[in-house]
Scaffold this motif. Structure first.
Motif: not given
Length: 148
Positions: A31-33, A56-61, A95-98, A102-104
């Motif tokens: 998942r990229g996390g 990938m950092l934005h995939h970390v919750p 944000h809409a794309f995710h 997870v989007y952080n």
């Protein structure tokens, strides 16, 4: 995250394109996390010359988990080693794309302080169409070297 290290016996390896040095690539989960703890390989302190984190950092919750990942990277970097990376900047369209993911997003101004607080030095951030960064583990000081 991807990191390269000399291939251990029996490990999966690739060849560095610039030399015949075998390297091993470690990647986050599908998942990229970051690697899940139960799947996370254990590496000794000061094992890697460099590490990279691309989009990938934005995939970390959570920010706390991002910091934990960044601290783990710092731990396994050799003195003077470098972390390089890039990530998306916060936006409504991203944000809409995710929506179902997870989007952080990483806030660039806060990211500088976070890296400094974790112990990184010689930090460079670039903000344009995306966030780019490099940060180093402090080099070994002569006073820290043991005498023979």
């Amino acid at each position: 995250m991807a990191a390269h290290q000399g291939q251990p016996p029996g490990g999966r390896g690739d060849r560095d394109e610039s030399s015949s040095t075998p390297v091993r690539t470690i990647r986050g989960d599908e998942r990229g996390g970051p690697p899940r703890k139960r799947h996370r390989p254990e590496f000794a302190d000061d094992s890697f010359d460099s590490a990279a984190s691309f989009t990938m950092l934005h995939h970390v919750p959570t920010t706390a988990l991002q910091n934990l990942l960044l601290a783990e990277i710092l731990r396994v970097l050799r003195p003077g080693g470098v972390l390089v990376g890039a990530d998306s900047l916060p936006s409504q369209s991203l944000h809409a794309f995710h929506e179902d993911d997870v989007y952080n997003p990483v806030e660039p101004a806060a990211f500088l302080v976070r890296l400094q607080t974790l112990g990184y030095v010689d930090i460079t951030l670039g903000v344009g169409s995306r966030l780019t960064f490099s940060a180093h583990k402090p080099p070994v000081r002569l006073s820290e070297l043991s005498e023979p």
